[in-house]
Design a protein around this motif. Structure first.
Motif, PDB file in Angstrom:
ATOM      1  N   ARG A 109      13.755  49.732   4.253  1.00 58.97           N
ATOM      2  CA  ARG A 109      13.396  48.218   5.902  1.00 58.97           C
ATOM      3  C   ARG A 109      12.581  49.463   6.907  1.00 58.97           C
ATOM      4  NH1 ARG A 109      20.233  47.181   5.796  1.00 58.97           N
ATOM      5  NH2 ARG A 109      20.047  49.467   6.664  1.00 58.97           N
ATOM      6  N   VAL A 110      12.347  48.039   6.942  1.00 59.53           N
ATOM      7  CA  VAL A 110      11.721  48.444   9.214  1.00 59.53           C
ATOM      8  C   VAL A 110      12.598  48.410   9.942  1.00 59.53           C
ATOM      9  CG1 VAL A 110      10.111  48.395  10.603  1.00 59.53           C
ATOM     10  CG2 VAL A 110       9.903  47.876   7.837  1.00 59.53           C
ATOM     11  N   TYR A 111      13.603  47.332   9.666  1.00 59.34           N
ATOM     12  CA  TYR A 111      14.519  46.984  10.802  1.00 59.34           C
ATOM     13  C   TYR A 111      16.272  47.875  10.588  1.00 59.34           C
ATOM     14  CZ  TYR A 111      11.311  43.803  12.511  1.00 59.34           C
ATOM     15  OH  TYR A 111      10.669  43.180  12.916  1.00 59.34           O
ATOM     16  N   ASN A 112      16.814  48.356  11.276  1.00 60.93           N
ATOM     17  CA  ASN A 112      18.340  48.529  10.384  1.00 60.93           C
ATOM     18  C   ASN A 112      19.086  47.245  10.358  1.00 60.93           C
ATOM     19  OD1 ASN A 112      19.228  47.628  13.576  1.00 60.93           O
ATOM     20  ND2 ASN A 112      18.386  50.155  14.364  1.00 60.93           N
ATOM     21  N   GLN A 113      20.641  46.967  10.265  1.00 61.27           N
ATOM     22  CA  GLN A 113      21.136  46.703  10.031  1.00 61.27           C
ATOM     23  C   GLN A 113      21.500  45.639  11.171  1.00 61.27           C
ATOM     24  OE1 GLN A 113      21.971  45.049   6.909  1.00 61.27           O
ATOM     25  NE2 GLN A 113      23.113  43.046   8.081  1.00 61.27           N
ATOM     26  N   GLY A 114      22.218  46.342  12.475  1.00 62.15           N
ATOM     27  CA  GLY A 114      22.140  45.455  13.485  1.00 62.15           C
ATOM     28  C   GLY A 114      20.501  44.313  14.591  1.00 62.15           C
ATOM     29  N   GLU A 115      20.155  44.841  14.144  1.00 64.11           N
ATOM     30  CA  GLU A 115      18.497  44.386  14.481  1.00 64.11           C
ATOM     31  C   GLU A 115      17.924  43.008  13.686  1.00 64.11           C
ATOM     32  OE1 GLU A 115      15.601  47.678  16.662  1.00 64.11           O
ATOM     33  OE2 GLU A 115      15.713  47.541  13.863  1.00 64.11           O
ATOM     34  N   ILE A 116      18.793  43.603  11.840  1.00 68.22           N
ATOM     35  CA  ILE A 116      18.609  42.407  10.548  1.00 68.22           C
ATOM     36  C   ILE A 116      19.469  41.249  11.586  1.00 68.22           C
ATOM     37  CG2 ILE A 116      18.835  41.442   8.305  1.00 68.22           C
ATOM     38  CD1 ILE A 116      17.888  44.918   8.155  1.00 68.22           C
ATOM     39  N   ASP A 117      20.880  41.837  11.936  1.00 69.16           N
ATOM     40  CA  ASP A 117      21.589  40.493  12.213  1.00 69.16           C
ATOM     41  C   ASP A 117      20.883  40.054  13.030  1.00 69.16           C
ATOM     42  OD1 ASP A 117      23.628  41.265  10.079  1.00 69.16           O
ATOM     43  OD2 ASP A 117      24.012  42.779  11.247  1.00 69.16           O
ATOM     44  N   GLN A 118      20.097  40.122  14.099  1.00 65.62           N
ATOM     45  CA  GLN A 118      19.200  39.226  15.312  1.00 65.62           C
ATOM     46  C   GLN A 118      18.471  38.329  14.728  1.00 65.62           C
ATOM     47  OE1 GLN A 118      18.592  42.710  17.933  1.00 65.62           O
ATOM     48  NE2 GLN A 118      20.833  42.718  18.512  1.00 65.62           N
ATOM     49  N   LEU A 119      17.957  38.763  14.066  1.00 66.54           N
ATOM     50  CA  LEU A 119      16.340  38.197  13.438  1.00 66.54           C
ATOM     51  C   LEU A 119      17.568  36.515  12.472  1.00 66.54           C
ATOM     52  CD1 LEU A 119      14.321  41.200  12.160  1.00 66.54           C
ATOM     53  CD2 LEU A 119      13.744  38.600  13.767  1.00 66.54           C
ATOM     54  N   ALA A 120      18.553  37.507  12.207  1.00 68.35           N
ATOM     55  CA  ALA A 120      19.345  35.975  11.081  1.00 68.35           C
ATOM     56  C   ALA A 120      19.444  35.079  12.292  1.00 68.35           C
ATOM     57  CB  ALA A 120      20.196  37.196   9.929  1.00 68.35           C
ATOM     58  N   ALA A 121      19.690  34.920  12.901  1.00 72.43           N
ATOM     59  CA  ALA A 121      20.197  34.542  13.217  1.00 72.43           C
ATOM     60  C   ALA A 121      19.676  33.602  14.576  1.00 72.43           C
ATOM     61  CB  ALA A 121      21.665  35.350  14.959  1.00 72.43           C
ATOM     62  N   TYR A 122      18.756  33.921  14.875  1.00 68.62           N
ATOM     63  CA  TYR A 122      17.067  32.995  15.406  1.00 68.62           C
ATOM     64  C   TYR A 122      16.936  32.420  14.445  1.00 68.62           C
ATOM     65  CZ  TYR A 122      12.335  32.160  17.180  1.00 68.62           C
ATOM     66  OH  TYR A 122      11.840  31.040  17.904  1.00 68.62           O
ATOM     67  N   ILE A 123      16.578  32.718  13.804  1.00 68.22           N
ATOM     68  CA  ILE A 123      16.117  32.013  11.854  1.00 68.22           C
ATOM     69  C   ILE A 123      17.236  30.855  11.968  1.00 68.22           C
ATOM     70  CG2 ILE A 123      15.224  32.041   9.997  1.00 68.22           C
ATOM     71  CD1 ILE A 123      13.182  32.985  11.584  1.00 68.22           C
ATOM     72  N   ALA A 124      18.502  31.088  12.185  1.00 69.61           N
ATOM     73  CA  ALA A 124      19.384  30.636  11.523  1.00 69.61           C
ATOM     74  C   ALA A 124      19.371  29.030  13.091  1.00 69.61           C
ATOM     75  CB  ALA A 124      21.198  30.755  11.497  1.00 69.61           C
ATOM     76  N   SER A 125      19.197  29.500  14.652  1.00 70.55           N
ATOM     77  CA  SER A 125      19.345  28.672  14.862  1.00 70.55           C
ATOM     78  C   SER A 125      18.386  27.485  14.916  1.00 70.55           C
ATOM     79  CB  SER A 125      18.956  28.906  16.453  1.00 70.55           C
ATOM     80  OG  SER A 125      17.562  30.260  16.675  1.00 70.55           O
ATOM     81  N   LEU A 126      17.353  27.359  14.301  1.00 71.44           N
ATOM     82  CA  LEU A 126      16.152  27.164  14.251  1.00 71.44           C
ATOM     83  C   LEU A 126      16.676  26.283  12.978  1.00 71.44           C
ATOM     84  CD1 LEU A 126      12.995  29.411  13.362  1.00 71.44           C
ATOM     85  CD2 LEU A 126      14.004  28.458  15.701  1.00 71.44           C
ATOM     86  N   GLY A 127      17.699  25.585  12.360  1.00 69.12           N
ATOM     87  CA  GLY A 127      17.874  25.370  11.182  1.00 69.12           C
ATOM     88  C   GLY A 127      19.215  25.280  10.164  1.00 69.12           C
ATOM     89  N   PRO A 128      19.943  23.909  10.096  1.00 66.53           N
ATOM     90  CA  PRO A 128      20.269  24.773   9.323  1.00 66.53           C
ATOM     91  C   PRO A 128      20.113  25.398   7.422  1.00 66.53           C
ATOM     92  CG  PRO A 128      20.707  22.554   9.580  1.00 66.53           C
ATOM     93  CD  PRO A 128      19.566  23.128  10.205  1.00 66.53           C
ATOM     94  N   GLY A 129      20.894  26.487   7.389  1.00 69.56           N
ATOM     95  CA  GLY A 129      20.402  26.914   5.890  1.00 69.56           C
ATOM     96  C   GLY A 129      21.847  27.633   5.306  1.00 69.56           C
ATOM     97  N   PRO A 130      21.676  28.211   4.075  1.00 71.09           N
ATOM     98  CA  PRO A 130      22.254  29.345   3.382  1.00 71.09           C
ATOM     99  C   PRO A 130      22.469  30.051   5.043  1.00 71.09           C
ATOM    100  CG  PRO A 130      20.920  28.464   1.811  1.00 71.09           C
ATOM    101  CD  PRO A 130      20.700  28.232   3.225  1.00 71.09           C
ATOM    102  N   SER A 131      24.086  30.497   5.166  1.00 67.49           N
ATOM    103  CA  SER A 131      24.438  31.271   5.843  1.00 67.49           C
ATOM    104  C   SER A 131      24.923  33.076   4.916  1.00 67.49           C
ATOM    105  CB  SER A 131      25.848  31.127   6.446  1.00 67.49           C
ATOM    106  OG  SER A 131      26.634  30.850   5.861  1.00 67.49           O
ATOM    107  N   THR A 132      24.496  33.954   5.506  1.00 64.10           N
ATOM    108  CA  THR A 132      25.337  35.133   5.543  1.00 64.10           C
ATOM    109  C   THR A 132      25.919  35.893   4.344  1.00 64.10           C
ATOM    110  OG1 THR A 132      23.394  35.974   6.869  1.00 64.10           O
ATOM    111  CG2 THR A 132      25.421  38.242   5.326  1.00 64.10           C
TER     112      THR A 132
END
Length: 270
Positions: A109-132
């Motif tokens: 993987r390219v990103y660490n877990q903190g960065e992955i959480d940030q990416l996930a938070a942004y994508i989740a803000s675009l529309g509702p979907g399955p959460s981590t």
């Protein structure tokens, strides 16, 4: 009444009314305003979304569009949820390399877990979907392993083999091995259905059932090192191994007998 009228005309009457109004407003605000912790949580979430958007713009927007709307090089991410991001980026499948072939494969993987959480938070803000999922959701502790085996054999063995060894699909695609995969990623794969895999949302497969499958996979994974029957032969069990020995062993004996008979007949004729 005269005293009340006189007090209303008093020079300080307006000031008293104003103070009472301010006190009432302050009391209502204190009672109805969000708690400081909630405000702090909202602030932290907003910061994650902001940082996630920066990461997205650099590493993902070229394929998925500046707003996640998708393009000819990548699907839309609106509504995929944080679970899909955590799975795809956490397993190194995303960002994808060029010329991946028929299927994007797991890599470092390219990103660490903190960065992955940030990416996930942004994508989740675009529309509702399955959460981590949380650890309590995917933990196999206390799960029904036998029930998980039934569910796995019914829904998953067609692609992943009876014990999760994986298998070939059409057009160069494949179902990956589940050996040693983090339980969180197995749970997220069932939630989101990456690539060729169908999704199993909670309405189709409840959280407890997913945990049961994870428990089954962990059990067979730990038992694969010891094969009482000898060869694994797809880990189908001793019946398949006995059938293999019967068919191929007996077939070999018949072939040897035919060969010997043919040699004997030829020797007699000569």
């Amino acid at each position: 009444m005269k005293k009340l009228s006189a007090r209303r005309r008093h020079p300080l009457a307006a000031l008293v009314v104003l103070l009472l109004a301010l006190a009432a407003t302050g009391g209502l605000y204190a009672a109805l305003a969000p708690a400081p912790k909630a405000q702090a949580d909202d602030s932290a979430q907003s910061l994650q979304i902001t940082e996630g958007k920066k990461l997205y713009s650099v590493g993902c927007a070229s394929c998925h569009g500046m707003s996640g709307q998708g393009s000819t090089d990548g699907p839309s991410l609106v509504g995929v949820g944080s679970a899909a991001v955590d799975f795809q980026v956490g397993t190194g499948r995303m960002p994808a390399q060029q010329n991946q072939g028929p299927q994007v494969q797991k890599k470092k993987r390219v990103y660490n877990q903190g960065e992955i959480d940030q990416l996930a938070a942004y994508i989740a803000s675009l529309g509702p979907g399955p959460s981590t999922p949380t650890k309590d959701q995917y933990s196999p502790t206390g799960a029904d392993m036998a029930h998980g085996g039934e569910l796995f054999r019914t829904n998953c063995t067609q692609c992943h083999n009876f014990v999760g060894k994986g298998g070939a699909l059409t057009d160069g695609k494949f179902a990956p091995s589940l050996k040693g995969v983090d339980p969180k990623y197995i749970y997220e794969a069932m939630q989101t259905g990456p690539q060729n895999m169908p999704s199993f949302p909670d309405t189709t497969m409840p959280q407890d059932a997913k945990a049961d499958i994870i428990a089954y996979l962990q059990e067979v994974d730990s038992a694969k090192s010891s094969n009482p029957g000898g060869f694994t032969l797809g880990s189908l069990g001793p019946v398949s191994e006995g059938l293999f020995a019967w068919v191929f062993g007996l077939g070999t004996l018949i072939a040897v007998a035919v060969w010997m008979a043919a040699r004997t007949t030829k020797a007699k004729k000569s």
